[in-house]
Enzyme design. Structure first.
Site, PDB file in Angstrom:
ATOM      1  N   TYR A 184       1.988   3.924  25.817  1.00 26.55           N
ATOM      2  CA  TYR A 184       1.490   2.674  25.241  1.00 26.55           C
ATOM      3  C   TYR A 184       2.635   1.856  24.665  1.00 26.55           C
ATOM      4  CZ  TYR A 184      -2.989   5.196  25.331  1.00 26.55           C
ATOM      5  OH  TYR A 184      -4.092   5.928  25.705  1.00 26.55           O
ATOM      6  N   HIS A 225       0.814  -1.211   0.000  1.00 28.41           N
ATOM      7  CA  HIS A 225       0.000   0.000   0.000  1.00 28.41           C
ATOM      8  C   HIS A 225       0.850   1.265   0.000  1.00 28.41           C
ATOM      9  CE1 HIS A 225      -3.629  -2.275   0.595  1.00 28.41           C
ATOM     10  NE2 HIS A 225      -3.181  -2.800   1.715  1.00 28.41           N
TER      11      HIS A 225
END
Length: 525
Positions: free
Chosen positions: A140, A78
Protein backbone atom coordinates in the site's frame (compact mmCIF):
# COMPACT_ATOMS: atom_id res chain seq x y z
CA UNK A 1 8.70 11.79 -2.71
CA UNK A 2 6.45 8.76 -2.16
CA UNK A 3 7.92 8.24 1.34
CA UNK A 4 7.05 11.83 2.31
CA UNK A 5 3.49 11.41 1.06
CA UNK A 6 3.00 8.28 3.18
CA UNK A 7 4.16 10.09 6.31
CA UNK A 8 1.97 13.09 5.60
CA UNK A 9 -1.01 10.84 4.97
CA UNK A 10 -0.67 9.14 8.33
CA UNK A 11 0.04 12.35 10.24
CA UNK A 12 -2.83 14.23 8.62
CA UNK A 13 -5.17 11.29 9.11
CA UNK A 14 -4.79 11.85 12.85
CA UNK A 15 -4.90 15.62 12.55
CA UNK A 16 -8.16 15.68 10.63
CA UNK A 17 -10.00 14.45 13.71
CA UNK A 18 -7.91 16.25 16.36
CA UNK A 19 -10.66 18.77 17.13
CA UNK A 20 -13.45 16.19 17.32
CA UNK A 21 -12.10 13.81 19.95
CA UNK A 22 -10.10 13.90 23.14
CA UNK A 23 -9.02 11.64 25.99
CA UNK A 24 -11.43 13.39 28.37
CA UNK A 25 -14.08 10.72 27.69
CA UNK A 26 -12.99 7.86 25.40
CA UNK A 27 -16.34 6.16 26.02
CA UNK A 28 -17.97 8.83 23.83
CA UNK A 29 -15.72 8.25 20.83
CA UNK A 30 -18.29 5.86 19.41
CA UNK A 31 -20.80 8.72 19.08
CA UNK A 32 -18.80 10.12 16.17
CA UNK A 33 -16.69 7.17 15.07
CA UNK A 34 -18.73 4.00 14.60
CA UNK A 35 -15.74 1.63 14.66
CA UNK A 36 -14.99 2.70 18.24
CA UNK A 37 -18.03 0.59 19.21
CA UNK A 38 -16.77 -2.41 17.23
CA UNK A 39 -16.19 -5.92 18.57
CA UNK A 40 -12.40 -6.12 18.04
CA UNK A 41 -11.20 -2.94 19.68
CA UNK A 42 -7.84 -2.18 21.25
CA UNK A 43 -6.13 -2.02 23.68
CA UNK A 44 -6.89 -5.16 25.70
CA UNK A 45 -5.83 -6.75 28.95
CA UNK A 46 -3.48 -9.68 28.36
CA UNK A 47 -3.57 -12.63 30.73
CA UNK A 48 -0.34 -14.61 30.20
CA UNK A 49 -1.76 -17.73 31.85
CA UNK A 50 -4.61 -18.02 29.35
CA UNK A 51 -2.74 -16.91 26.23
CA UNK A 52 -2.67 -19.82 23.79
CA UNK A 53 0.62 -21.03 22.37
CA UNK A 54 0.78 -20.76 18.57
CA UNK A 55 3.73 -22.43 16.86
CA UNK A 56 3.16 -20.21 13.81
CA UNK A 57 4.42 -17.20 15.77
CA UNK A 58 8.01 -17.58 14.66
CA UNK A 59 10.95 -15.19 14.60
CA UNK A 60 10.51 -11.84 12.84
CA UNK A 61 12.61 -10.83 9.86
CA UNK A 62 13.44 -7.16 10.47
CA UNK A 63 15.18 -5.01 7.91
CA UNK A 64 16.49 -1.52 8.62
CA UNK A 65 15.42 -1.44 12.28
CA UNK A 66 19.09 -1.04 13.31
CA UNK A 67 19.87 1.67 10.73
CA UNK A 68 20.29 5.25 11.91
CA UNK A 69 18.02 7.67 10.07
CA UNK A 70 16.47 11.05 10.48
CA UNK A 71 13.07 11.45 12.15
CA UNK A 72 10.70 14.36 12.45
CA UNK A 73 9.44 14.56 16.08
CA UNK A 74 5.96 16.07 16.28
CA UNK A 75 3.52 16.91 19.04
CA UNK A 76 0.17 16.43 17.27
CA UNK A 77 -1.90 17.37 20.31
CA UNK A 78 -2.51 13.74 21.25
CA UNK A 79 0.95 12.17 21.40
CA UNK A 80 4.61 12.45 20.56
CA UNK A 81 5.09 10.89 17.14
CA UNK A 82 8.30 10.18 15.24
CA UNK A 83 8.05 10.00 11.45
CA UNK A 84 11.04 8.59 9.55
CA UNK A 85 12.16 10.55 6.49
CA UNK A 86 12.66 7.28 4.65
CA UNK A 87 10.39 4.24 4.87
CA UNK A 88 13.06 1.58 4.50
CA UNK A 89 12.28 -0.38 7.67
CA UNK A 90 10.26 -3.55 7.05
CA UNK A 91 9.03 -6.50 9.09
CA UNK A 92 7.94 -9.94 7.93
CA UNK A 93 7.76 -13.42 9.44
CA UNK A 94 6.43 -13.56 12.99
CA UNK A 95 3.15 -14.98 11.73
CA UNK A 96 2.44 -11.85 9.67
CA UNK A 97 0.68 -12.51 6.35
CA UNK A 98 3.11 -10.41 4.31
CA UNK A 99 5.79 -7.70 4.55
CA UNK A 100 4.96 -4.49 6.41
CA UNK A 101 6.82 -1.16 6.35
CA UNK A 102 7.26 1.17 9.32
CA UNK A 103 5.51 4.51 8.83
CA UNK A 104 5.74 6.02 12.33
CA UNK A 105 5.96 5.30 16.03
CA UNK A 106 4.40 7.11 18.96
CA UNK A 107 3.93 6.86 22.72
CA UNK A 108 1.21 6.57 25.38
CA UNK A 109 1.56 7.69 29.00
CA UNK A 110 -0.15 9.31 32.01
CA UNK A 111 0.57 12.91 32.92
CA UNK A 112 0.49 12.22 36.67
CA UNK A 113 0.02 8.57 37.68
CA UNK A 114 3.38 6.79 37.67
CA UNK A 115 1.63 3.39 37.79
CA UNK A 116 -0.48 3.99 34.68
CA UNK A 117 0.08 5.17 31.16
CA UNK A 118 0.35 2.09 28.98
CA UNK A 119 -2.67 1.19 26.89
CA UNK A 120 -2.31 -2.57 27.01
CA UNK A 121 -2.19 -4.13 30.44
CA UNK A 122 -0.87 -7.45 31.73
CA UNK A 123 -3.29 -9.07 34.18
CA UNK A 124 -4.77 -5.60 34.79
CA UNK A 125 -1.34 -4.10 35.61
CA UNK A 126 -0.15 -1.05 33.69
CA UNK A 127 3.26 0.38 32.86
CA UNK A 128 4.18 4.08 32.80
CA UNK A 129 4.94 4.19 29.08
CA UNK A 130 4.14 2.25 25.90
CA UNK A 131 5.49 2.69 22.38
CA UNK A 132 3.55 1.69 19.27
CA UNK A 133 5.52 1.03 16.10
CA UNK A 134 2.97 1.44 13.30
CA UNK A 135 3.48 -0.48 10.05
CA UNK A 136 1.32 -0.95 7.00
CA UNK A 137 1.41 -3.52 4.24
CA UNK A 138 4.31 -2.73 1.95
CA UNK A 139 2.02 -3.06 -1.07
CA UNK A 140 0.00 0.00 0.00
CA UNK A 141 1.05 3.57 -0.64
CA UNK A 142 -1.75 5.19 1.34
CA UNK A 143 -2.61 4.63 5.00
CA UNK A 144 -6.30 5.15 4.20
CA UNK A 145 -6.16 2.14 1.90
CA UNK A 146 -4.58 0.04 4.67
CA UNK A 147 -7.40 0.95 7.06
CA UNK A 148 -9.94 -0.66 4.74
CA UNK A 149 -8.48 -4.13 5.41
CA UNK A 150 -8.58 -6.20 8.60
CA UNK A 151 -4.85 -6.87 8.29
CA UNK A 152 -3.84 -3.58 6.70
CA UNK A 153 -1.69 -2.54 9.65
CA UNK A 154 0.71 -4.34 11.96
CA UNK A 155 1.59 -2.57 15.20
CA UNK A 156 4.36 -3.54 17.59
CA UNK A 157 3.78 -2.61 21.24
CA UNK A 158 6.53 -2.42 23.87
CA UNK A 159 6.17 -1.54 27.56
CA UNK A 160 8.60 0.60 29.57
CA UNK A 161 9.30 0.67 33.29
CA UNK A 162 11.50 3.00 35.28
CA UNK A 163 15.08 1.82 35.38
CA UNK A 164 18.26 2.24 33.37
CA UNK A 165 18.41 4.95 30.74
CA UNK A 166 17.12 4.02 27.29
CA UNK A 167 19.70 4.77 24.62
CA UNK A 168 17.12 5.80 22.04
CA UNK A 169 14.87 7.86 24.29
CA UNK A 170 17.93 9.67 25.64
CA UNK A 171 18.57 10.93 22.10
CA UNK A 172 15.34 12.94 21.91
CA UNK A 173 13.62 13.11 25.34
CA UNK A 174 14.94 16.61 25.95
CA UNK A 175 14.00 17.72 22.43
CA UNK A 176 10.35 16.65 22.40
CA UNK A 177 8.17 19.65 21.54
CA UNK A 178 6.04 20.40 24.59
CA UNK A 179 3.62 22.61 22.66
CA UNK A 180 1.26 21.13 20.04
CA UNK A 181 1.88 21.46 16.32
CA UNK A 182 5.60 21.84 17.00
CA UNK A 183 8.34 19.61 15.70
CA UNK A 184 12.05 18.94 15.83
CA UNK A 185 14.56 16.56 14.23
CA UNK A 186 16.61 13.67 15.56
CA UNK A 187 18.93 11.06 14.11
CA UNK A 188 18.57 7.61 15.67
CA UNK A 189 17.99 3.89 15.17
CA UNK A 190 14.70 2.29 16.19
CA UNK A 191 16.70 -0.55 17.72
CA UNK A 192 18.28 2.02 20.05
CA UNK A 193 14.83 2.23 21.65
CA UNK A 194 13.49 -1.34 21.48
CA UNK A 195 16.57 -3.45 20.80
CA UNK A 196 16.94 -4.70 24.38
CA UNK A 197 13.71 -6.74 24.10
CA UNK A 198 13.75 -10.40 23.13
CA UNK A 199 11.65 -10.09 20.00
CA UNK A 200 11.00 -13.83 19.78
CA UNK A 201 8.65 -13.61 22.81
CA UNK A 202 5.39 -11.85 22.08
CA UNK A 203 1.60 -11.91 22.24
CA UNK A 204 -0.61 -11.69 19.15
CA UNK A 205 -4.24 -10.71 18.65
CA UNK A 206 -6.47 -8.96 16.12
CA UNK A 207 -7.55 -5.46 17.06
CA UNK A 208 -7.88 -1.82 16.10
CA UNK A 209 -6.34 1.61 16.25
CA UNK A 210 -6.49 2.83 19.85
CA UNK A 211 -7.55 6.32 18.74
CA UNK A 212 -10.40 7.49 16.51
CA UNK A 213 -11.45 6.40 13.97
CA UNK A 214 -10.63 3.09 15.82
CA UNK A 215 -10.37 1.23 12.51
CA UNK A 216 -10.39 -2.54 13.05
CA UNK A 217 -7.44 -3.06 10.77
CA UNK A 218 -4.57 -4.01 13.09
CA UNK A 219 -2.57 -7.18 13.71
CA UNK A 220 -1.20 -6.48 17.17
CA UNK A 221 2.11 -7.77 18.51
CA UNK A 222 2.79 -6.96 22.17
CA UNK A 223 6.21 -8.05 23.37
CA UNK A 224 6.75 -9.90 26.65
CA UNK A 225 9.97 -8.14 27.68
CA UNK A 226 9.59 -4.79 29.43
CA UNK A 227 12.09 -2.11 28.39
CA UNK A 228 13.58 0.43 30.78
CA UNK A 229 13.76 4.21 30.70
CA UNK A 230 15.18 6.57 33.28
CA UNK A 231 12.94 8.57 35.60
CA UNK A 232 13.78 11.79 33.75
CA UNK A 233 13.12 10.22 30.33
CA UNK A 234 9.63 9.12 31.39
CA UNK A 235 9.00 12.44 33.16
CA UNK A 236 9.74 14.30 29.90
CA UNK A 237 6.54 12.88 28.39
CA UNK A 238 4.49 14.24 31.29
CA UNK A 239 5.41 17.78 30.23
CA UNK A 240 3.81 17.41 26.80
CA UNK A 241 0.73 19.60 26.29
CA UNK A 242 -2.32 19.44 24.05
CA UNK A 243 -3.95 22.20 22.02
CA UNK A 244 -5.65 23.49 25.19
CA UNK A 245 -2.31 23.89 26.98
CA UNK A 246 -3.11 20.91 29.25
CA UNK A 247 -0.67 18.11 29.94
CA UNK A 248 -1.57 14.90 28.15
CA UNK A 249 -2.78 11.56 29.50
CA UNK A 250 -3.26 9.59 26.32
CA UNK A 251 -4.12 6.00 27.15
CA UNK A 252 -7.45 4.46 26.17
CA UNK A 253 -9.02 2.04 28.68
CA UNK A 254 -8.78 -1.64 27.81
CA UNK A 255 -11.59 -2.99 25.65
CA UNK A 256 -13.50 -6.32 25.90
CA UNK A 257 -12.10 -9.28 24.00
CA UNK A 258 -15.56 -10.31 22.76
CA UNK A 259 -14.42 -13.88 22.24
CA UNK A 260 -11.11 -13.02 20.61
CA UNK A 261 -8.16 -15.23 21.44
CA UNK A 262 -4.76 -13.95 22.51
CA UNK A 263 -1.85 -16.07 21.34
CA UNK A 264 1.73 -16.28 22.52
CA UNK A 265 4.91 -17.32 20.78
CA UNK A 266 6.23 -19.01 23.93
CA UNK A 267 5.03 -22.15 25.63
CA UNK A 268 4.18 -21.55 29.29
CA UNK A 269 6.82 -23.99 30.51
CA UNK A 270 9.50 -22.24 28.45
CA UNK A 271 8.51 -18.74 29.57
CA UNK A 272 8.44 -19.59 33.25
CA UNK A 273 11.27 -22.13 33.14
CA UNK A 274 9.12 -24.72 34.91
CA UNK A 275 7.93 -28.19 34.13
CA UNK A 276 4.44 -29.31 33.27
CA UNK A 277 2.35 -28.95 36.41
CA UNK A 278 1.59 -31.86 38.71
CA UNK A 279 -0.03 -32.33 42.12
CA UNK A 280 3.39 -33.17 43.54
CA UNK A 281 4.58 -29.59 43.05
CA UNK A 282 1.53 -27.51 43.98
CA UNK A 283 3.88 -25.13 45.78
CA UNK A 284 5.38 -24.21 42.40
CA UNK A 285 2.09 -23.45 40.67
CA UNK A 286 2.42 -19.84 41.80
CA UNK A 287 5.73 -19.49 39.99
CA UNK A 288 4.46 -21.02 36.80
CA UNK A 289 0.92 -19.60 36.77
CA UNK A 290 0.67 -16.24 38.50
CA UNK A 291 -3.11 -16.37 38.92
CA UNK A 292 -2.68 -19.33 41.29
CA UNK A 293 -1.67 -16.78 43.93
CA UNK A 294 -4.76 -14.62 43.34
CA UNK A 295 -7.25 -13.43 45.95
CA UNK A 296 -10.30 -15.48 44.89
CA UNK A 297 -8.86 -18.97 44.61
CA UNK A 298 -10.55 -22.36 44.99
CA UNK A 299 -11.25 -24.74 46.66
CA UNK A 300 -12.28 -23.42 50.08
CA UNK A 301 -13.40 -24.70 53.47
CA UNK A 302 -17.10 -23.84 53.83
CA UNK A 303 -18.17 -22.96 57.37
CA UNK A 304 -21.86 -23.69 57.67
CA UNK A 305 -22.42 -21.23 60.52
CA UNK A 306 -20.81 -18.38 58.57
CA UNK A 307 -22.78 -18.89 55.37
CA UNK A 308 -25.10 -16.03 54.42
CA UNK A 309 -28.61 -16.38 53.07
CA UNK A 310 -29.49 -14.63 49.81
CA UNK A 311 -33.11 -14.91 48.70
CA UNK A 312 -32.06 -14.19 45.12
CA UNK A 313 -30.12 -17.46 44.97
CA UNK A 314 -32.82 -20.03 44.32
CA UNK A 315 -32.92 -23.45 42.69
CA UNK A 316 -30.77 -24.10 39.64
CA UNK A 317 -32.75 -25.18 36.61
CA UNK A 318 -31.20 -28.21 34.86
CA UNK A 319 -31.82 -28.52 31.12
CA UNK A 320 -31.56 -31.94 29.41
CA UNK A 321 -29.82 -33.49 32.40
CA UNK A 322 -32.45 -36.22 32.41
CA UNK A 323 -31.59 -37.31 28.86
CA UNK A 324 -29.19 -40.13 28.06
CA UNK A 325 -26.12 -38.54 26.47
CA UNK A 326 -22.87 -39.66 24.87
CA UNK A 327 -19.48 -38.97 26.46
CA UNK A 328 -15.82 -39.42 25.69
CA UNK A 329 -13.85 -40.53 28.79
CA UNK A 330 -10.14 -40.04 29.31
CA UNK A 331 -7.48 -40.32 31.98
CA UNK A 332 -5.83 -36.96 31.18
CA UNK A 333 -2.95 -37.47 33.62
CA UNK A 334 -4.58 -35.23 36.23
CA UNK A 335 -8.08 -36.65 36.56
CA UNK A 336 -10.72 -38.92 35.08
CA UNK A 337 -12.61 -36.59 32.74
CA UNK A 338 -15.75 -37.16 30.67
CA UNK A 339 -16.44 -34.72 27.86
CA UNK A 340 -19.91 -34.15 26.41
CA UNK A 341 -19.88 -35.17 22.78
CA UNK A 342 -22.75 -32.76 22.07
CA UNK A 343 -23.59 -29.58 23.95
CA UNK A 344 -27.14 -30.53 24.94
CA UNK A 345 -27.15 -29.99 28.70
CA UNK A 346 -27.12 -26.60 30.39
CA UNK A 347 -28.09 -24.79 33.59
CA UNK A 348 -29.78 -21.49 34.34
CA UNK A 349 -31.50 -19.55 37.16
CA UNK A 350 -30.01 -19.83 40.66
CA UNK A 351 -29.05 -16.14 40.19
CA UNK A 352 -26.62 -17.11 37.44
CA UNK A 353 -26.10 -14.17 35.04
CA UNK A 354 -26.75 -16.25 31.92
CA UNK A 355 -27.39 -19.74 30.59
CA UNK A 356 -24.35 -21.99 31.04
CA UNK A 357 -23.71 -24.96 28.75
CA UNK A 358 -22.16 -28.17 30.08
CA UNK A 359 -18.70 -28.99 28.69
CA UNK A 360 -17.24 -31.76 30.85
CA UNK A 361 -17.11 -33.30 34.29
CA UNK A 362 -14.21 -34.76 36.24
CA UNK A 363 -13.30 -36.08 39.69
CA UNK A 364 -10.92 -35.40 42.57
CA UNK A 365 -9.69 -37.96 45.12
CA UNK A 366 -6.71 -38.76 47.30
CA UNK A 367 -4.09 -41.43 46.93
CA UNK A 368 -4.92 -45.07 47.41
CA UNK A 369 -6.72 -46.20 50.57
CA UNK A 370 -7.72 -42.77 51.94
CA UNK A 371 -11.17 -41.26 52.42
CA UNK A 372 -10.26 -37.57 52.25
CA UNK A 373 -9.77 -36.66 48.60
CA UNK A 374 -12.36 -33.93 48.04
CA UNK A 375 -11.14 -30.43 47.25
CA UNK A 376 -13.87 -28.51 49.05
CA UNK A 377 -14.42 -29.09 52.74
CA UNK A 378 -17.45 -28.41 54.93
CA UNK A 379 -16.60 -27.38 58.50
CA UNK A 380 -13.09 -28.72 57.92
CA UNK A 381 -14.34 -32.15 56.86
CA UNK A 382 -13.15 -33.73 53.63
CA UNK A 383 -15.02 -36.33 51.59
CA UNK A 384 -13.63 -39.36 49.72
CA UNK A 385 -14.52 -38.04 46.24
CA UNK A 386 -15.65 -34.82 44.55
CA UNK A 387 -17.16 -34.34 41.11
CA UNK A 388 -17.06 -31.04 39.17
CA UNK A 389 -19.42 -30.41 36.26
CA UNK A 390 -17.95 -27.52 34.27
CA UNK A 391 -20.33 -25.18 32.43
CA UNK A 392 -19.36 -22.32 30.10
CA UNK A 393 -21.24 -19.04 29.86
CA UNK A 394 -23.34 -19.38 26.70
CA UNK A 395 -21.94 -16.15 25.27
CA UNK A 396 -18.59 -17.90 24.81
CA UNK A 397 -17.64 -20.60 22.35
CA UNK A 398 -15.50 -22.67 24.71
CA UNK A 399 -13.70 -22.72 28.05
CA UNK A 400 -10.64 -20.92 26.70
CA UNK A 401 -12.75 -17.95 25.62
CA UNK A 402 -14.37 -17.66 29.06
CA UNK A 403 -11.33 -17.50 31.32
CA UNK A 404 -10.93 -13.70 31.23
CA UNK A 405 -14.48 -13.17 32.52
CA UNK A 406 -15.20 -13.47 36.26
CA UNK A 407 -18.57 -14.94 35.27
CA UNK A 408 -17.12 -17.07 32.49
CA UNK A 409 -17.71 -20.46 34.11
CA UNK A 410 -20.26 -22.05 36.43
CA UNK A 411 -19.03 -25.20 38.14
CA UNK A 412 -21.29 -27.54 40.09
CA UNK A 413 -19.56 -29.47 42.85
CA UNK A 414 -20.90 -32.75 44.20
CA UNK A 415 -19.38 -34.45 47.24
CA UNK A 416 -19.58 -38.23 47.76
CA UNK A 417 -19.90 -40.43 50.83
CA UNK A 418 -19.31 -44.14 51.25
CA UNK A 419 -22.47 -46.23 51.12
CA UNK A 420 -23.32 -49.94 51.13
CA UNK A 421 -25.20 -49.28 47.91
CA UNK A 422 -23.30 -48.37 44.73
CA UNK A 423 -24.08 -45.46 42.44
CA UNK A 424 -25.59 -47.50 39.62
CA UNK A 425 -25.13 -44.83 36.93
CA UNK A 426 -21.45 -44.52 37.81
CA UNK A 427 -20.96 -48.21 37.05
CA UNK A 428 -21.74 -47.47 33.42
CA UNK A 429 -18.32 -45.88 32.96
CA UNK A 430 -16.30 -47.34 35.84
CA UNK A 431 -16.73 -50.82 34.34
CA UNK A 432 -14.30 -49.84 31.56
CA UNK A 433 -11.60 -49.00 34.14
CA UNK A 434 -11.99 -51.66 36.81
CA UNK A 435 -8.93 -53.91 36.83
CA UNK A 436 -7.12 -51.79 34.21
CA UNK A 437 -4.54 -49.58 35.95
CA UNK A 438 -3.20 -48.23 32.66
CA UNK A 439 -6.61 -47.03 31.47
CA UNK A 440 -6.30 -44.20 28.93
CA UNK A 441 -9.59 -43.50 27.15
CA UNK A 442 -12.98 -44.82 26.07
CA UNK A 443 -15.42 -43.40 23.55
CA UNK A 444 -19.22 -43.70 23.22
CA UNK A 445 -20.20 -43.89 26.87
CA UNK A 446 -23.92 -43.39 27.48
CA UNK A 447 -25.01 -41.77 30.76
CA UNK A 448 -27.98 -40.12 32.41
CA UNK A 449 -26.52 -37.24 34.45
CA UNK A 450 -29.70 -36.78 36.47
CA UNK A 451 -29.32 -40.31 37.83
CA UNK A 452 -25.58 -39.89 38.41
CA UNK A 453 -26.08 -36.86 40.68
CA UNK A 454 -29.46 -37.98 42.11
CA UNK A 455 -30.99 -34.81 40.70
CA UNK A 456 -34.38 -35.19 42.38
CA UNK A 457 -32.81 -35.21 45.86
CA UNK A 458 -30.05 -32.60 45.57
CA UNK A 459 -31.12 -30.23 48.34
CA UNK A 460 -29.47 -26.86 49.13
CA UNK A 461 -26.10 -25.67 47.86
CA UNK A 462 -23.41 -23.13 48.76
CA UNK A 463 -22.49 -20.32 46.35
CA UNK A 464 -19.27 -18.32 46.15
CA UNK A 465 -16.94 -16.71 43.59
CA UNK A 466 -13.67 -18.50 42.94
CA UNK A 467 -11.29 -20.04 40.45
CA UNK A 468 -10.28 -23.15 38.61
CA UNK A 469 -8.67 -25.54 41.10
CA UNK A 470 -5.95 -26.45 38.60
CA UNK A 471 -3.56 -24.29 36.59
CA UNK A 472 -3.97 -21.71 35.20
CA UNK A 473 -6.22 -21.12 38.27
CA UNK A 474 -8.27 -18.56 36.34
CA UNK A 475 -10.54 -16.55 38.65
CA UNK A 476 -13.52 -17.04 36.37
CA UNK A 477 -15.80 -19.42 38.29
CA UNK A 478 -19.20 -19.14 39.95
CA UNK A 479 -19.13 -22.10 42.32
CA UNK A 480 -22.19 -24.04 43.50
CA UNK A 481 -21.24 -26.70 46.06
CA UNK A 482 -24.08 -29.03 46.98
CA UNK A 483 -24.37 -29.64 50.70
CA UNK A 484 -25.68 -33.23 50.78
CA UNK A 485 -23.22 -35.87 49.56
CA UNK A 486 -24.08 -38.49 46.94
CA UNK A 487 -23.59 -42.17 47.65
CA UNK A 488 -20.72 -44.25 46.28
CA UNK A 489 -19.59 -47.71 47.30
CA UNK A 490 -16.08 -48.46 48.54
CA UNK A 491 -15.55 -50.75 45.55
CA UNK A 492 -16.39 -47.90 43.20
CA UNK A 493 -13.98 -45.61 45.02
CA UNK A 494 -11.25 -48.21 44.66
CA UNK A 495 -11.57 -47.92 40.88
CA UNK A 496 -10.55 -44.25 41.14
CA UNK A 497 -7.69 -45.23 43.44
CA UNK A 498 -6.45 -47.65 40.79
CA UNK A 499 -5.88 -44.95 38.17
CA UNK A 500 -2.28 -44.04 37.41
CA UNK A 501 -0.33 -41.26 35.72
CA UNK A 502 3.31 -41.78 34.76
CA UNK A 503 3.14 -45.11 36.61
CA UNK A 504 2.10 -43.42 39.88
CA UNK A 505 -1.32 -43.59 41.53
CA UNK A 506 -3.22 -40.36 41.02
CA UNK A 507 -4.03 -38.05 43.92
CA UNK A 508 -5.52 -34.88 42.61
CA UNK A 509 -6.89 -32.51 45.20
CA UNK A 510 -5.65 -28.98 45.80
CA UNK A 511 -5.57 -27.76 49.44
CA UNK A 512 -8.20 -25.24 50.49
CA UNK A 513 -7.39 -21.58 49.79
CA UNK A 514 -7.82 -18.39 51.81
CA UNK A 515 -11.18 -16.64 51.71
CA UNK A 516 -9.68 -13.11 51.58
CA UNK A 517 -12.95 -11.56 52.69
CA UNK A 518 -15.19 -13.45 50.29
CA UNK A 519 -18.70 -14.38 51.34
CA UNK A 520 -20.35 -17.79 51.01
CA UNK A 521 -24.11 -17.97 50.52
CA UNK A 522 -26.47 -20.83 51.25
CA UNK A 523 -29.22 -21.20 48.68
CA UNK A 524 -32.57 -21.92 50.31
CA UNK A 525 -34.66 -24.13 48.07
Amino acid sequence: MNFVLITLALTCFVCVHSASWSYDDPNKWGDNFADCKGNRQSPVDINPTTAMFNDGLVKFVLNGFDSKMQYNITNNGHTIQLNPFKHTMTASGGGLPTTYKVVQFHFHWSDSDTKKGSEHTIKSSSYPLEIHVVQMKAAYSDIKEALKHSDGLAVFGFFFKEGASNKGLAEFASRMPEDPKSSSLVMLSLMDIVGMADMTKYYRYEGSLTTPPCSQAVIWTVFHDVLTASKSEIAAFRKIKDQHNKTISNYRPVQPLNGRKIYTSVRSSEEHDCKHWTYDDIINWNHCYSECQGKVQSPINILEGAANTDTKIGPIHFIAYDKVQEFYMKNNGHSLQLNFKRANSSIMDGNLPNVYKAEQFHFHWDAKDTLSGSEHQINGKSFPLEMHIVHVNAKYHDIGDSLNDTNGLAVLSFLFKISHEPNLEMNKFLKYINGTEDFKEKDDISLNLAKLIDLNNLGPYYRYKGSLTTPPCSEAVIWSVYKSPIKISIDQLKVFWSLKSENKHLHNFRPTQKMNGRLVYLARL
